[in-house]
Design a protein around this motif. Structure first.
Motif, PDB file in Angstrom:
ATOM      1  N   TYR A 114       0.863  -1.177   0.000  1.00  0.00           N
ATOM      2  CA  TYR A 114       0.000   0.000   0.000  1.00  0.00           C
ATOM      3  C   TYR A 114       0.900   1.228   0.000  1.00  0.00           C
ATOM      4  CZ  TYR A 114      -3.476  -3.352   1.647  1.00  0.00           C
ATOM      5  OH  TYR A 114      -4.305  -4.448   1.784  1.00  0.00           O
ATOM      6  N   LEU A 115       0.776   2.068  -1.019  1.00  0.00           N
ATOM      7  CA  LEU A 115       1.478   3.335  -1.040  1.00  0.00           C
ATOM      8  C   LEU A 115       0.564   4.359  -0.390  1.00  0.00           C
ATOM      9  CD1 LEU A 115       3.933   4.976  -1.903  1.00  0.00           C
ATOM     10  CD2 LEU A 115       2.764   5.428  -4.057  1.00  0.00           C
ATOM     11  N   LEU A 116       1.066   5.023   0.649  1.00  0.00           N
ATOM     12  CA  LEU A 116       0.275   5.973   1.424  1.00  0.00           C
ATOM     13  C   LEU A 116       0.838   7.376   1.269  1.00  0.00           C
ATOM     14  CD1 LEU A 116       0.329   3.822   4.677  1.00  0.00           C
ATOM     15  CD2 LEU A 116      -1.529   3.911   3.037  1.00  0.00           C
ATOM     16  N   LYS A 117       0.001   8.362   1.446  1.00  0.00           N
ATOM     17  CA  LYS A 117       0.423   9.772   1.476  1.00  0.00           C
ATOM     18  C   LYS A 117      -0.197  10.415   2.698  1.00  0.00           C
ATOM     19  CE  LYS A 117       2.394  10.299  -2.668  1.00  0.00           C
ATOM     20  NZ  LYS A 117       3.559  10.996  -3.070  1.00  0.00           N
ATOM     21  N   ARG A 122       3.726  13.647   1.847  1.00  0.00           N
ATOM     22  CA  ARG A 122       4.890  12.791   2.045  1.00  0.00           C
ATOM     23  C   ARG A 122       4.497  11.323   1.882  1.00  0.00           C
ATOM     24  NH1 ARG A 122       6.481  15.780   7.529  1.00  0.00           N
ATOM     25  NH2 ARG A 122       4.346  15.122   7.847  1.00  0.00           N
ATOM     26  N   SER A 123       5.393  10.557   1.277  1.00  0.00           N
ATOM     27  CA  SER A 123       5.137   9.143   1.001  1.00  0.00           C
ATOM     28  C   SER A 123       5.422   8.262   2.204  1.00  0.00           C
ATOM     29  CB  SER A 123       6.011   8.649  -0.155  1.00  0.00           C
ATOM     30  OG  SER A 123       5.613   9.237  -1.355  1.00  0.00           O
ATOM     31  N   ALA A 124       4.600   7.251   2.339  1.00  0.00           N
ATOM     32  CA  ALA A 124       4.810   6.188   3.320  1.00  0.00           C
ATOM     33  C   ALA A 124       4.385   4.894   2.640  1.00  0.00           C
ATOM     34  CB  ALA A 124       3.998   6.441   4.584  1.00  0.00           C
ATOM     35  N   ILE A 125       4.766   3.781   3.238  1.00  0.00           N
ATOM     36  CA  ILE A 125       4.458   2.485   2.642  1.00  0.00           C
ATOM     37  C   ILE A 125       3.981   1.537   3.737  1.00  0.00           C
ATOM     38  CG2 ILE A 125       6.790   1.541   2.872  1.00  0.00           C
ATOM     39  CD1 ILE A 125       6.476   0.450   0.010  1.00  0.00           C
ATOM     40  N   LEU A 126       3.005   0.718   3.401  1.00  0.00           N
ATOM     41  CA  LEU A 126       2.530  -0.344   4.285  1.00  0.00           C
ATOM     42  C   LEU A 126       2.673  -1.645   3.522  1.00  0.00           C
ATOM     43  CD1 LEU A 126       1.106  -1.373   6.873  1.00  0.00           C
ATOM     44  CD2 LEU A 126      -1.057  -0.956   5.702  1.00  0.00           C
ATOM     45  N   LEU A 127       3.379  -2.600   4.101  1.00  0.00           N
ATOM     46  CA  LEU A 127       3.610  -3.910   3.493  1.00  0.00           C
ATOM     47  C   LEU A 127       2.926  -4.964   4.348  1.00  0.00           C
ATOM     48  CD1 LEU A 127       7.451  -3.411   3.114  1.00  0.00           C
ATOM     49  CD2 LEU A 127       5.710  -2.904   1.393  1.00  0.00           C
ATOM     50  N   VAL A 128       2.240  -5.907   3.713  1.00  0.00           N
ATOM     51  CA  VAL A 128       1.553  -6.969   4.448  1.00  0.00           C
ATOM     52  C   VAL A 128       1.878  -8.297   3.777  1.00  0.00           C
ATOM     53  CG1 VAL A 128      -0.660  -7.874   5.254  1.00  0.00           C
ATOM     54  CG2 VAL A 128      -0.339  -5.396   5.030  1.00  0.00           C
ATOM     55  N   GLU A 133      -1.699 -18.985   8.801  1.00  0.00           N
ATOM     56  CA  GLU A 133      -2.193 -18.186   9.919  1.00  0.00           C
ATOM     57  C   GLU A 133      -1.203 -17.099  10.334  1.00  0.00           C
ATOM     58  OE1 GLU A 133      -3.467 -20.551  13.188  1.00  0.00           O
ATOM     59  OE2 GLU A 133      -5.070 -21.490  12.046  1.00  0.00           O
ATOM     60  N   GLU A 134      -0.167 -16.898   9.538  1.00  0.00           N
ATOM     61  CA  GLU A 134       0.821 -15.878   9.862  1.00  0.00           C
ATOM     62  C   GLU A 134       0.464 -14.565   9.178  1.00  0.00           C
ATOM     63  OE1 GLU A 134       5.063 -17.546  10.247  1.00  0.00           O
ATOM     64  OE2 GLU A 134       4.124 -18.571   8.562  1.00  0.00           O
ATOM     65  N   LEU A 135       0.704 -13.478   9.874  1.00  0.00           N
ATOM     66  CA  LEU A 135       0.471 -12.153   9.324  1.00  0.00           C
ATOM     67  C   LEU A 135       1.600 -11.245   9.790  1.00  0.00           C
ATOM     68  CD1 LEU A 135      -1.771 -10.291   7.861  1.00  0.00           C
ATOM     69  CD2 LEU A 135      -2.133  -9.456  10.149  1.00  0.00           C
ATOM     70  N   VAL A 136       2.296 -10.664   8.829  1.00  0.00           N
ATOM     71  CA  VAL A 136       3.406  -9.772   9.101  1.00  0.00           C
ATOM     72  C   VAL A 136       3.130  -8.482   8.346  1.00  0.00           C
ATOM     73  CG1 VAL A 136       5.875  -9.429   8.709  1.00  0.00           C
ATOM     74  CG2 VAL A 136       5.030 -11.671   9.397  1.00  0.00           C
ATOM     75  N   TYR A 137       3.405  -7.350   8.994  1.00  0.00           N
ATOM     76  CA  TYR A 137       3.249  -6.093   8.260  1.00  0.00           C
ATOM     77  C   TYR A 137       4.353  -5.133   8.653  1.00  0.00           C
ATOM     78  CZ  TYR A 137       0.833  -4.134  12.408  1.00  0.00           C
ATOM     79  OH  TYR A 137       0.495  -3.713  13.667  1.00  0.00           O
ATOM     80  N   GLY A 138       4.629  -4.212   7.752  1.00  0.00           N
ATOM     81  CA  GLY A 138       5.658  -3.212   7.992  1.00  0.00           C
ATOM     82  C   GLY A 138       5.194  -1.863   7.516  1.00  0.00           C
ATOM     83  N   PHE A 139       5.664  -0.844   8.205  1.00  0.00           N
ATOM     84  CA  PHE A 139       5.325   0.533   7.876  1.00  0.00           C
ATOM     85  C   PHE A 139       6.622   1.302   7.729  1.00  0.00           C
ATOM     86  CE2 PHE A 139       4.684   4.828   9.784  1.00  0.00           C
ATOM     87  CZ  PHE A 139       3.963   5.382   8.729  1.00  0.00           C
ATOM     88  N   GLY A 140       6.706   2.123   6.699  1.00  0.00           N
ATOM     89  CA  GLY A 140       7.907   2.929   6.522  1.00  0.00           C
ATOM     90  C   GLY A 140       7.597   4.287   5.946  1.00  0.00           C
ATOM     91  N   LYS A 141       8.434   5.263   6.333  1.00  0.00           N
ATOM     92  CA  LYS A 141       8.360   6.601   5.768  1.00  0.00           C
ATOM     93  C   LYS A 141       9.525   6.773   4.807  1.00  0.00           C
ATOM     94  CE  LYS A 141       6.174   9.467   9.215  1.00  0.00           C
ATOM     95  NZ  LYS A 141       6.415  10.572  10.146  1.00  0.00           N
ATOM     96  N   LYS A 142       9.302   7.540   3.759  1.00  0.00           N
ATOM     97  CA  LYS A 142      10.359   7.815   2.782  1.00  0.00           C
ATOM     98  C   LYS A 142      11.521   8.522   3.475  1.00  0.00           C
ATOM     99  CE  LYS A 142      10.906   7.953  -1.823  1.00  0.00           C
ATOM    100  NZ  LYS A 142      10.872   6.799  -2.654  1.00  0.00           N
ATOM    101  N   ARG A 143      12.732   8.070   3.170  1.00  0.00           N
ATOM    102  CA  ARG A 143      13.937   8.692   3.780  1.00  0.00           C
ATOM    103  C   ARG A 143      14.249  10.000   3.123  1.00  0.00           C
ATOM    104  NH1 ARG A 143      17.774   3.434   4.473  1.00  0.00           N
ATOM    105  NH2 ARG A 143      16.204   2.256   5.533  1.00  0.00           N
TER     106      ARG A 143
END
Length: 143
Positions: A114-117, A122-128, A133-143
């Motif tokens: 997911y590309l977020l604003k 400003r850009s951010a990203i959500l990865l899933v 039964e496993e669920l992993v997610y990550g959130f990041g802001k553009k450097r």
């Protein structure tokens, strides 16, 4: 009649809290908010992952982002769609809105990007990543 339901519910709750995730190794610390943006409240059942590297290997396009990784455990991990919706709602409440979404399946893993604003553009990203039964997610802001 009620006793078997109560026993089943207790077993279900206990069974979900036990084993470590194989997609990402999680610490024992429950994550309440993102350290990248304290306004982002994380759903119950989120645990901070030791390293975001396994997510970066799955999503090379995330290399330009400062990334935090989280693991969902227990019942939260079994309710994939509802959990992801809760994560997106939390980000929207903090001012991050979905601009673009991509999803693909690789080796039995469902990988969503997911590309977020935010309100300042400003850009951010959500990865899933979901697998079984496993669920992993990550959130990041553009450097």
């Amino acid at each position: 009649m009620r006793q078997p339901k109560v026993v089943f519910l207790i077993l279900l709750l206990l069974g979900g809290a036990g084993l470590a995730q194989t997609l990402l190794e999680a610490t024992a610390v429950a994550a309440l908010a993102s350290s990248l943006d304290p306004a982002v409240r994380l759903p119950t059942g989120s645990y901070k992952a030791k390293s975001p590297e396994p997510l970066l290997l799955r999503f090379p396009e995330a290399k330009g982002y400062a990334l935090e990784a989280f693991v969902a455990k227990g019942i939260a991990s079994r309710l994939h769609a509802a959990f992801v919706q809760q994560v997106l709602t939390s980000f929207a409440a903090a001012g991050y809105f979905v601009e673009r979404q991509e999803e693909k399946t690789v080796d039995g893993e469902v990988r969503s990007l997911y590309l977020l604003k935010d309100s300042l553009g400003r850009s951010a990203i959500l990865l899933v990543v979901r697998k079984g039964e496993e669920l992993v997610y990550g959130f990041g802001k553009k450097r």
